[in-house]
Structures are given as C-alpha cells and as structure tokens.
Design a protein around this motif. Structure first.
Motif, PDB file in Angstrom:
ATOM      1  N   ASN A 255       2.602  -0.755   0.574  1.00  0.00           N
ATOM      2  CA  ASN A 255       3.651  -0.854   1.579  1.00  0.00           C
ATOM      3  C   ASN A 255       4.774   0.154   1.391  1.00  0.00           C
ATOM      4  OD1 ASN A 255       2.466  -3.029   2.968  1.00  0.00           O
ATOM      5  ND2 ASN A 255       3.244  -4.443   1.439  1.00  0.00           N
ATOM      6  N   ALA A 256       4.721   0.985   0.352  1.00  0.00           N
ATOM      7  CA  ALA A 256       5.794   1.949   0.102  1.00  0.00           C
ATOM      8  C   ALA A 256       5.718   3.088   1.106  1.00  0.00           C
ATOM      9  CB  ALA A 256       5.692   2.510  -1.316  1.00  0.00           C
ATOM     10  N   ALA A 257       6.844   3.364   1.727  1.00  0.00           N
ATOM     11  CA  ALA A 257       6.918   4.471   2.680  1.00  0.00           C
ATOM     12  C   ALA A 257       7.271   5.745   1.916  1.00  0.00           C
ATOM     13  CB  ALA A 257       7.981   4.178   3.738  1.00  0.00           C
ATOM     14  N   GLY A 258       6.572   6.805   2.195  1.00  0.00           N
ATOM     15  CA  GLY A 258       6.843   8.062   1.503  1.00  0.00           C
ATOM     16  C   GLY A 258       6.007   8.195   0.247  1.00  0.00           C
ATOM     17  N   GLY A 259       6.196   9.300  -0.434  1.00  0.00           N
ATOM     18  CA  GLY A 259       5.403   9.574  -1.624  1.00  0.00           C
ATOM     19  C   GLY A 259       6.211   9.409  -2.894  1.00  0.00           C
TER      20      GLY A 259
ATOM     21  N   PRO B 250       8.711  -2.987  -8.404  1.00  0.00           N
ATOM     22  CA  PRO B 250       7.638  -2.376  -9.193  1.00  0.00           C
ATOM     23  C   PRO B 250       8.010  -2.162 -10.659  1.00  0.00           C
ATOM     24  CG  PRO B 250       8.555  -0.769  -7.698  1.00  0.00           C
ATOM     25  CD  PRO B 250       9.160  -2.095  -7.348  1.00  0.00           C
ATOM     26  N   THR B 251       9.288  -1.963 -10.939  1.00  0.00           N
ATOM     27  CA  THR B 251       9.705  -1.829 -12.329  1.00  0.00           C
ATOM     28  C   THR B 251       9.500  -3.140 -13.070  1.00  0.00           C
ATOM     29  OG1 THR B 251      11.326  -0.152 -11.710  1.00  0.00           O
ATOM     30  CG2 THR B 251      11.627  -1.224 -13.833  1.00  0.00           C
ATOM     31  N   THR B 252       9.843  -4.240 -12.443  1.00  0.00           N
ATOM     32  CA  THR B 252       9.622  -5.557 -13.043  1.00  0.00           C
ATOM     33  C   THR B 252       8.133  -5.821 -13.229  1.00  0.00           C
ATOM     34  OG1 THR B 252      11.632  -6.357 -11.994  1.00  0.00           O
ATOM     35  CG2 THR B 252      10.099  -8.013 -12.807  1.00  0.00           C
ATOM     36  N   ALA B 253       7.332  -5.447 -12.244  1.00  0.00           N
ATOM     37  CA  ALA B 253       5.883  -5.629 -12.366  1.00  0.00           C
ATOM     38  C   ALA B 253       5.321  -4.780 -13.501  1.00  0.00           C
ATOM     39  CB  ALA B 253       5.198  -5.275 -11.050  1.00  0.00           C
TER      40      ALA B 253
ATOM     41  N   ASN C 119      11.141   4.999  -3.348  1.00  0.00           N
ATOM     42  CA  ASN C 119      10.579   3.760  -2.827  1.00  0.00           C
ATOM     43  C   ASN C 119       9.829   2.952  -3.867  1.00  0.00           C
ATOM     44  OD1 ASN C 119      11.448   4.118  -0.158  1.00  0.00           O
ATOM     45  ND2 ASN C 119       9.837   5.621   0.152  1.00  0.00           N
ATOM     46  N   GLY C 120       9.775   3.436  -5.100  1.00  0.00           N
ATOM     47  CA  GLY C 120       9.140   2.695  -6.165  1.00  0.00           C
ATOM     48  C   GLY C 120       7.649   2.890  -6.267  1.00  0.00           C
ATOM     49  N   LEU C 121       7.126   3.945  -5.663  1.00  0.00           N
ATOM     50  CA  LEU C 121       5.684   4.176  -5.694  1.00  0.00           C
ATOM     51  C   LEU C 121       5.206   4.488  -7.110  1.00  0.00           C
ATOM     52  CD1 LEU C 121       3.089   4.335  -4.105  1.00  0.00           C
ATOM     53  CD2 LEU C 121       3.575   6.735  -3.645  1.00  0.00           C
ATOM     54  N   ALA C 122       5.969   5.249  -7.862  1.00  0.00           N
ATOM     55  CA  ALA C 122       5.574   5.570  -9.241  1.00  0.00           C
ATOM     56  C   ALA C 122       5.532   4.310 -10.098  1.00  0.00           C
ATOM     57  CB  ALA C 122       6.539   6.595  -9.832  1.00  0.00           C
ATOM     58  N   GLY C 123       6.510   3.451  -9.942  1.00  0.00           N
ATOM     59  CA  GLY C 123       6.516   2.184 -10.680  1.00  0.00           C
ATOM     60  C   GLY C 123       5.347   1.303 -10.294  1.00  0.00           C
ATOM     61  N   ALA C 124       4.972   1.338  -9.024  1.00  0.00           N
ATOM     62  CA  ALA C 124       3.841   0.544  -8.561  1.00  0.00           C
ATOM     63  C   ALA C 124       2.535   1.055  -9.160  1.00  0.00           C
ATOM     64  CB  ALA C 124       3.761   0.568  -7.038  1.00  0.00           C
ATOM     65  N   VAL C 125       2.383   2.366  -9.229  1.00  0.00           N
ATOM     66  CA  VAL C 125       1.176   2.942  -9.825  1.00  0.00           C
ATOM     67  C   VAL C 125       1.107   2.606 -11.312  1.00  0.00           C
ATOM     68  CG1 VAL C 125       0.047   5.125 -10.401  1.00  0.00           C
ATOM     69  CG2 VAL C 125       0.976   4.782  -8.117  1.00  0.00           C
ATOM     70  N   ILE C 126       2.229   2.715 -12.000  1.00  0.00           N
ATOM     71  CA  ILE C 126       2.273   2.384 -13.422  1.00  0.00           C
ATOM     72  C   ILE C 126       1.961   0.902 -13.631  1.00  0.00           C
ATOM     73  CG2 ILE C 126       3.828   2.178 -15.404  1.00  0.00           C
ATOM     74  CD1 ILE C 126       5.137   4.790 -14.391  1.00  0.00           C
ATOM     75  N   ALA C 127       2.479   0.043 -12.760  1.00  0.00           N
ATOM     76  CA  ALA C 127       2.210  -1.396 -12.871  1.00  0.00           C
ATOM     77  C   ALA C 127       0.719  -1.681 -12.699  1.00  0.00           C
ATOM     78  CB  ALA C 127       3.023  -2.173 -11.841  1.00  0.00           C
TER      79      ALA C 127
END
Length: 108
Positions: free
Chosen positions: A67-71, A21-24, A76-84
């Motif tokens: 697909n990220a488990a947890g919040g 997610p950071t790369t995205a 799990n990279g959920l914050a990076g995914a939201v930012i992406a």
C-alpha cells in the motif's frame, strides 16, 4: 526541550508511514533473535515466539509495502516494510528449524 521539538525543527517528523514498518521490522528482528536462541538451545517456547513475530513482520511489512505510494526514499516506509518482510522470513525459517529439532529430540 523535548525530542519532538528537536525532530520537528530538523524537518523530520516520524509519522505513521514510517512508524508501522519500523515497528514491524523491530518485532521481526526480535523474532530472529528468539528463533536463533531456540535453535541454539533446542527450546520450544522461543521458537514459537520467533515464528509468531516472524509472521507478524511478514504480514504487516507486506501489507504496508503493497500500500506504500512511491518508491524507496520517498518517506512512505517502503524500505522498512521490505526489511520487515525479509527479517520475518528469516525468523520463520529459523523457528521452523528449531521446532523441527525440538520435535526430533522429543521423539527419541
């Protein structure tokens, strides 16, 4: 001493859960910059680049977020995914505006 040794001794390991997610997000940010440039200069090529990179950010971030488990804060990279996803949507919107401006300018 390498950087991986420094990171592992600090207890922080950058795994796939955070790297993807950071790369995205970085790609989507480049898309925002390209689309903003295209909007300012009325250029087609950076607008298309911004649109493509924005779409990549939305798709990769959305898939990883689904697909990220947890919040947030679980690593799990959920914050990076939201930012992406957010940056990808901004890039796509700016690129769409830029492409509309280029098309209007080419029509006359």
């Amino acid at each position: 001493m390498t950087s991986s040794v420094l990171l592992s001794t600090a207890g922080y390991i950058l795994g796939v859960g955070r790297t993807v997610p950071t790369t995205a997000a970085v790609l989507a940010l480049v898309g925002v910059i390209a689309a903003a440039f295209a909007l300012a200069r009325s250029r087609r090529r950076p607008a298309v680049l911004g649109l493509v990179l924005g779409a990549v950010g939305v798709v990769v971030g959305g898939l990883h977020g689904a697909n990220a488990a947890g919040g947030l804060g679980t690593g799990n990279g959920l914050a990076g995914a939201v930012i992406a996803v957010v940056l990808g949507l901004v890039a796509a919107a700016l690129a769409g505006l830029a492409l509309a401006r280029v098309a209007a300018r080419s029509r006359g």
